[in-house]
Enzyme design. Structure first.
Site, PDB file in Angstrom:
ATOM      1  CG  ASP A 168     -25.929  35.340 -40.505  1.00 29.18           C
ATOM      2  OD1 ASP A 168     -25.857  36.252 -39.673  1.00 29.18           O
ATOM      3  OD2 ASP A 168     -26.921  34.614 -40.639  1.00 29.18           O
TER       4      ASP A 168
ATOM      5  CG  ASP B 164     -29.382  31.926 -41.912  1.00 30.12           C
ATOM      6  OD1 ASP B 164     -29.688  33.142 -41.902  1.00 30.12           O
ATOM      7  OD2 ASP B 164     -29.040  31.305 -40.891  1.00 30.12           O
TER       8      ASP B 164
ATOM      9  CG  ASP C 206     -28.927  37.034 -44.409  1.00 34.60           C
ATOM     10  OD1 ASP C 206     -28.527  38.062 -43.841  1.00 34.60           O
ATOM     11  OD2 ASP C 206     -29.157  35.967 -43.806  1.00 34.60           O
TER      12      ASP C 206
END
Length: 1153
Positions: free
Chosen positions: A373, A834, A838
């Site tokens: 990410d 996070d 996800d």
């Protein structure tokens, strides 16, 4: 394959068909399919049969109580369905289905049976059986406790659900439980409310929601009545369950509840996604089956041989089956592996990596790609000023160093093409030296004067330098100036605060602050500070404590240059970034006290600007109108620009210069803000509130631009380069804008090669004409819209096989698809995340990595690993530890399996040749469970070998923990050598006691081993005639037992001492033990000391000799074990040298493990 290029870099995207808005050609599982955002609010109300008064929405009737009851019966409660769970007792019992544990458990049960059937009963069999069952039970208990951390995904999701919400029912506004919401409910959202369901907005008063739990991005999303995009997640007229209202208020109609909401779809994806078995589980499973089949086969053969020799069935079964199983099965290996993993997990915790599943540690070592990410992982999730445009010059902020691992030619091409894509009037010629690291801090490229590169006064600027137009239209690149503008030299109490290569005025006294004598840069920073809603939390708390207005009670501590700024800010991310930066140069507390705010107009998405009217220090007859906003909007409101403190009329040269700087910053993915001002005559506060007499918004003076970006975290670039050297790709998967994603990817070294856009610019072709399979294309930036158009696996392969990949604007379903397709290609995928969005990909990946500080509980529950410091370099540290633990596990297995042959050989000699048993069952268990545990566990503390992060990731299909070379080494090279030495020690004791071999051969079933039943033994070859009488040497049962116990002790001591030498040779696989360091791992000394101490106690402690059948060993019995040192030391050192110098040679390929 040619990717659809529209929308790839922020251009308007085509309108997809309604039925493919979330699925595209490849229908993603769990897709969120709605079309309520596509129709008008009136149509939505009609669709859900809710009564709305469009002239006064707050006075609407909403749903009736009967409608609510009917809809609740149809749709159920507004909650997420929990997944099925397995009872804990079943989880524990499943541990006993492990083939290795089942085999030992059966062996223990059969030994108890044999003990019960024997007459007289052998207490050693009872002890052996009890020990086996205890070992199995404890090992299964350890495994169960290790796996007990079951996913509490749904519990975390429940925490994100609101308890109550405000709705209008039966014409009354009322508070109801969020669980009771139904589709069609009219909900009112206030600042601070958590959105209770998926809602179609029908009215908004500057409502902004924070959707980081769903999108992964922390920017506030302004809600809108009108549709801004055809994709629901970007439509802006939909807000989703679990989001947080951070600004304003609004009303909307509930369109989805419970499992049908977006978060419900994500939760179902996460719950339904199967967790992959770790590579360690696969390897251990292979080892278990191999050892199980081998031991069972050998046990059956020897048992049959014993029966063929007409042995009694019970002794043949105990010695020929049970002891063979015990000898072959490494009973201590599960405990050893668990200990190694647990110790490594503790070591990783010290490096800010929390391991939830210890068996996943070894997975880290085989990771081939990290799908990371962006926000909060690669970047700081904190907006920071990157560039300032002032006085027609662009000044760099902190700058960055280009990736050193990238090829120089590629960097030069990338730099050249990036600049070419900004040219508006002519093609940029090739330049050089733009990709090299500057000697001064933070510059990209060396300071130099470029020849005429364009008649367009566009800025082709490297970060950290200044570009100034020459008279002929070309640009001169110069070193960063010492100041911007010309600060007054007569101003009292001026202090210099040098930040980011240029200087500005600082103020030490409030009465020193004046507008007219401030430099151009100081004025720009002043507007950015005053026309700003952000606040330092310290100031807010102090103001509340003192009970005074903010502008008279500002007590924010001054920022001290050189120290870390730990002060916290409240406000919009952009305002916080501006205030944090400006406060470093001009104290914000003094500036805001000097420029007291009289009137302001907050920012809104329609105007795209905010405005503040303030006092004018040093001139009480005037006030200042300060404005900030989108540069293209701000510029239209200006007639002049400030240049070196002189107001000049805006002309074409200025417009071209400003637009070029704007485009350059925008191209780098930066958020650009424009600033302007106007000096007006002083007016009363009330006059600004009179309709038609507001502050002027035309004829302003343009000040400059400031661009912001979420900067990379420190150490990310180095970590990415370390991954490159280790053969690990790093891909970015983000929900952010593709331009921003690509810019950050270039800064941290993820993208260093040419993208299709750059290849097209170089070739003078449209981007749509460039196929991504073109060999010149080394990097691709792919958006979620483009992924929706992928129809075949070949198209996926074209993207995923590129060396450098960036995915932008992706949905949770697409992130999961990316992981699955990478796994289909044989990649071992590590995914970072996070947010709730996800969690499906985190659970699906072989290695799920969540953020500990900034991550959501849902992401942490779905992940295998949690980064306690949210730092990307910590992942690289974990990968290094994963490779080290693989090496150490392989060393442990080679060390542990090596004793199998010396333990089985005495059973073979007993059953086939009827020699006395060289090693009893309890001694075998003492080796497996006690003496070998210390040295084996000490390998967990072994340091990494020098090349551990220079090797490519190992091939799961070829490089196994237990493979041919390991078995050859353990069973043949070491096993046979040690067996010969043990056998030599065993027979040496008989020789030392003058017992001929003929008196030992074929005597095992009647003599030596059975002190309670055996008779006197006449030694063959010892008879002599003395005085005419034949006299022979006869050993009593007691004498036989003592000699046999000594011989068995000799075998036992030789095996343990051989393993004592062996552990030192197992400390490295490729590096010489002398170079690696014999004394680096002091734990090995403690482990071997414990092993030898236990051996000495078992052999020499009188109270244990009767249990283990041992006796005091004469000195001659210690000699054979030295042979292990003289044979294995040269052999292992030669093999390791061959691996280093001739890795492709026969010896290195076949004999090195």
């Amino acid at each position: 394959m040619k990717l659809p290029f529209k929308g790839a870099h922020g251009a308007p995207e085509g309108v997809p068909a309604p039925d493919s808005a979330e699925g595209g050609a490849v229908q993603a599982r769990g897709a969120y399919e709605v079309d309520d955002h596509m129709v008008s609010p009136e149509e939505v109300a009609e669709r859900y049969n809710v009564t709305i008064d469009w002239k006064n929405i707050g006075g609407s009737n909403g749903l009736t109580s009967q409608q609510v009851k009917d809809l609740q019966a149809k749709h159920g409660l507004n909650q997420l369905t929990p997944p099925k769970t397995t009872p804990e007792i079943i989880k524990f019992l499943k541990q006993f289905t492990n083939p290795l544990m089942a085999l030992l458990l059966v062996a223990g049960a059969l030994t108890f049976m044999a003990y019960g059937l024997q007459s007289p009963r052998d207490k050693n069999n009872a002890i052996l059986a009890a020990a086996l069952i205890i070992v199995v039970t404890l090992t299964c208990l350890m495994s169960y406790l290790q796996e007990r951390s079951a996913s509490s995904l749904m519990d975390s999701l429940k925490k994100m659900m609101p308890n109550k919400c405000t709705v209008i029912r039966d014409g009354q506004e009322q508070k109801v439980e969020a669980l009771e919401l139904v589709p069609g409910d009219l909900v009112r959202l206030y600042i601070g409310d958590r959105v209770p369901a998926d809602i179609r907005i029908i009215e908004t008063y500057d409502l902004k929601v924070e959707c980081s739990s769903l999108t992964g991005e922390s920017d506030l999303v302004p809600a809108s009545v009108d549709r801004k995009h055809d994709i629901p997640a970007e439509a802006r007229n939909l807000v989703f369950m679990s989001s947080l209202a951070m600004n304003g208020e609004g009303r909307g109609i509930v369109i989805r509840t419970g499992d049908e909401t977006m978060i419900g779809k994500i939760a179902s994806l996460a719950s339904d996604t199967n967790t992959h078995r770790s590579t360690l589980q696969v390897e251990v499973h292979r080892l278990v089956w191999f050892v199980g089949i081998l031991s069972f086969t050998v046990a059956i053969i020897l048992f049959v041989v014993g029966l063929a020799r007409k042995m009694s069935p019970l002794p043949a079964f105990v010695n020929g089956f049970i002891l063979v199983v015990v000898a072959n099965v490494p009973e201590g290996l599960p405990a050893t592996v668990t200990s190694l993993l647990s110790l490594t997990a503790l070591r990783l915790r010290d490096r800010n990596v929390l391991i939830k599943r210890t068996d996943i540690i070894e997975n880290l070592g085989v990771a081939t790609i990290i799908a990371s990410d962006k926000t909060g992982t690669l970047t700081q999730n904190k907006m920071s000023v990157e560039n300032i445009y002032c006085n027609m010059e662009l000044h760099g902020g902190k700058g960055f160093t280009p990736p050193p691992a990238a090829p120089q030619a590629s960097l030069e091409r990338a730099s050249h093409l990036a600049k070419a894509s900004l040219m508006r009037r002519s093609q940029l010629g090739r330049t050089s030296n733009l990709g090299r690291t500057a000697s001064n801090a933070g510059a990209l490229g060396r300071t130099s004067n470029l020849a005429r590169i364009s008649h367009d006064p566009a800025t082709q600027m490297a970060v950290g330098r200044t570009a100034r137009p020459r008279g002929d239209g070309s640009f001169e690149f110069t070193a960063p100036p010492s100041n911007l503008g010309k600060p007054s030299t007569t101003l009292q109490a001026v202090q210099e605060a040098t930040i980011n290569h240029f200087s500005v005025q600082g103020f030490s006294e409030l009465n020193s602050v004046t507008w007219e004598r401030s430099s151009t840069l100081t004025k720009l920073l002043t507007i950015a500070t005053v026309c700003n809603k952000a606040k330092f939390t310290f100031a807010e708390e102090q103001s509340a404590k003192d009970g005074k207005p903010e502008h008279t009670a500002i007590t924010v501590p001054m920022f001290q240059p050189g120290s870390e700024d730990t002060r916290k800010l409240l406000g919009d991310a952009t305002d916080c970034g501006l205030l944090r930066y400006c406060d470093r140069l001009v104290p914000s507390s003094l500036v805001r006290m000097a420029y007291k705010k009289v009137f302001d107009i907050p920012f809104n998405s329609a105007n795209k600007w905010s405005l503040a009217v303030t006092s004018c220090p040093g001139d009480s007859n005037h006030q200042l109108v300060m404005m900030k906003g989108a540069p293209e909007i701000v510029l239209t409101k200006c007639s002049h620009h400030l240049h070196n403190n002189q107001e000049k009329e805006i002309d074409d040269d200025f417009r071209a210069s400003m637009n070029a700087a704007y485009e350059r910053c925008g191209f780098m993915g930066e958020r650009v803000i424009g600033f302007c001002y106007r000096k007006i005559s002083a007016r009363s506060v009330d006059s600004f509130h009179v309709e038609g007499q507001g502050p002027p918004t035309e004829g302003l003076v343009f000040m400059g631009l400031m661009s912001l970006v979420d900067p990379p975290r420190p150490g990310v670039l180095e970590a990415v380069n370390k991954c490159r050297s280790a053969g690990i790709r790093v891909a970015m998967v983000t929900g952010d804008h593709p331009l921003t994603a690509e810019a950050i990817a270039r800064k941290v070294g993820i993208v260093t090669l040419m993208t299709p856009r750059e290849v097209a610019a170089e070739a003078g072709l449209p981007e749509s004409e460039i196929d991504i399979t073109d060999e010149r294309v080394g990097a691709v930036v792919v958006t979620g819209s483009q992924l929706r158009n992928i129809t075949t696996e070949d198209d996926w392969d074209d993207i995923l096989t590129k060396p450098e990949i960036v995915f932008a604007r992706t949905s949770p379903q697409q992130k999961l698809q990316i992981v699955e397709n990478l796994q289909r290609l044989g990649e071992t995928v590590a995914v970072t995340g996070d947010g709730v969005n996800d969690s499906p990909a985190l659970k699906r990946a072989q290695i799920g990595v969540a953020m500990g500080k900034g991550g959501s509980d849902v992401a942490r529950d779905a992940a295998d690993i949690v980064l306690m410091d949210d730092e990307f370099p910590s992942i690289v540290n974990a990968i290094e530890e994963g490779r080290v633990i693989y090496d150490n596990l392989k060393k442990t297995i080679a060390y542990t399996l090596a004793h199998a042959v010396p333990e089985v050989l005495p059973l073979f000699l007993n059953l086939v040749l009827n020699f006395p048993l060289g090693l009893g069952g309890l001694l075998i268990l003492s080796i497996d469970l006690i003496t070998e545990q210390g040295p084996a566990i000490s390998l967990a503390y072994e340091h990494a070998e020098a090349d551990v992060m220079k090797r490519p990731p190992r091939d799961n299909k070829k490089d196994r923990l237990v493979d041919g070379p390991v078995l050859r080494y353990a069973y043949l090279v070491y096993g046979i050598t040690t067996s010969v030495l043990c056998m030599l020690a065993f027979f040496t004791i008989f020789w030392w006691n003058d017992v001929p071999l003929s008196s030992v051969y074929n005597k095992g079933s009647d003599y030596w081993m059975f002190p309670d039943t055996q008779t006197d033994l006449t030694l063959t070859g010892t008879c002599k005639f003395i005085d005419g009488v034949e006299r022979c040497r006869i050993l009593s049962p007691r004498e036989q037992s003592i000699i046999y116990w000594q011989a068995q002790s000799a075998w036992y001591v030789t095996l343990i001492c051989s393993q004592f030498w062996h552990i030192w040779f197992c400390k490295t696989r490729t590096e010489s033990i002398f170079k690696h360091g014999i004394f680096r791992n002091t734990v090995t000394f403690y482990g071997t000391a414990v092993s030898v101490a236990v051996m000495m106690i078992i052999v020499y402690a009188p109270f244990l000799q009767g249990i283990f059948a041992t006796w005091y060993l004469p000195g001659i019995g210690w000699v054979p074990m030295i042979g292990t040192l003289f044979w294995l030391l040269p052999y292992t050192e030669y093999t390791k040298r061959q691996v280093r110098t001739n890795p492709d040679g026969w010896w290195a390929r076949k004999m090195a493990w």
